[in-house]
Design a protein around this motif. Structure first.
Motif, PDB file in Angstrom:
ATOM      1  N   VAL A  72       0.860  -1.177   0.000  1.00  0.00           N
ATOM      2  CA  VAL A  72       0.000   0.000   0.000  1.00  0.00           C
ATOM      3  C   VAL A  72       0.897   1.228   0.000  1.00  0.00           C
ATOM      4  N   ILE A  88       0.948   5.541  -0.019  1.00  0.00           N
ATOM      5  CA  ILE A  88       0.229   6.789   0.223  1.00  0.00           C
ATOM      6  C   ILE A  88       1.176   7.918  -0.155  1.00  0.00           C
ATOM      7  N   GLY A 128      -2.727  -0.524   5.690  1.00  0.00           N
ATOM      8  CA  GLY A 128      -2.832   0.768   5.046  1.00  0.00           C
ATOM      9  C   GLY A 128      -3.097   1.795   6.138  1.00  0.00           C
ATOM     10  N   MET A 186      -5.296   5.698  -0.842  1.00  0.00           N
ATOM     11  CA  MET A 186      -4.247   4.684  -0.945  1.00  0.00           C
ATOM     12  C   MET A 186      -4.195   4.094  -2.346  1.00  0.00           C
TER      13      MET A 186
END
Length: 146
Positions: A13, A15, A123, A129
């Motif tokens: 994940v 970000i 996450g 995400m």
């Protein structure tokens, strides 16, 4: 509580271009808390995930769990699993847990997962995400606890 479980060779994940959680072989779990869900549902979901026999044994049969193979869990919150499109083309998310309760149940699930399994990545609840995965099989299983 709903989940989409994917058997993966690897998953991560990101970000804002930074990886916040990653696993090798294991399960990617997209998790959704719905209105009325309780801790007991999260406990049952986790127990099912840890024992779900969807990894191949020596004979090539789905007979091993994520615990059996020493695989990872990547748990990602996804309220959109509560979508209802029966009333039109725009999804309604009224069945999703309220944000505060959704976060509480997600955090509870992750806490319990980390207590029960050695490799748990996540996450970030509510974040935008990008989920990357190599689905192994593919094997994708929907789960729902009532």
């Amino acid at each position: 509580m709903k989940a989409i479980v994917q058997r993966v060779a690897s998953a991560r994940v990101d970000i804002a271009g930074q990886t916040v959680g990653a696993i090798g072989a294991g399960l990617l779990v997209l998790l959704c808390a719905e209105r009325g869900d309780a801790d007991a549902m999260a406990d049952r979901m986790l127990a099912k995930l840890l024992k779900l026999r969807i990894f191949s044994d020596e004979a090539g049969k789905m007979n091993r769990s994520v615990q059996d193979i020493g695989g990872g869990l990547l748990v990602v919150s996804q309220f959109t699993l509560a979508a209802d499109v029966s009333g039109g083309n725009r999804p309604s998310f009224t069945q999703a847990a309220a944000p505060d309760e959704g976060r509480r149940l997600y955090d509870y699930f992750v806490h319990r997962a980390r207590a029960a399994h050695p490799l748990v990545a996540t996450g970030e609840f509510g974040a935008d995400m990008q989920v990357h995965l190599v689905n192994d099989g593919p094997v994708t299983i929907p789960l729902q606890m009532a």
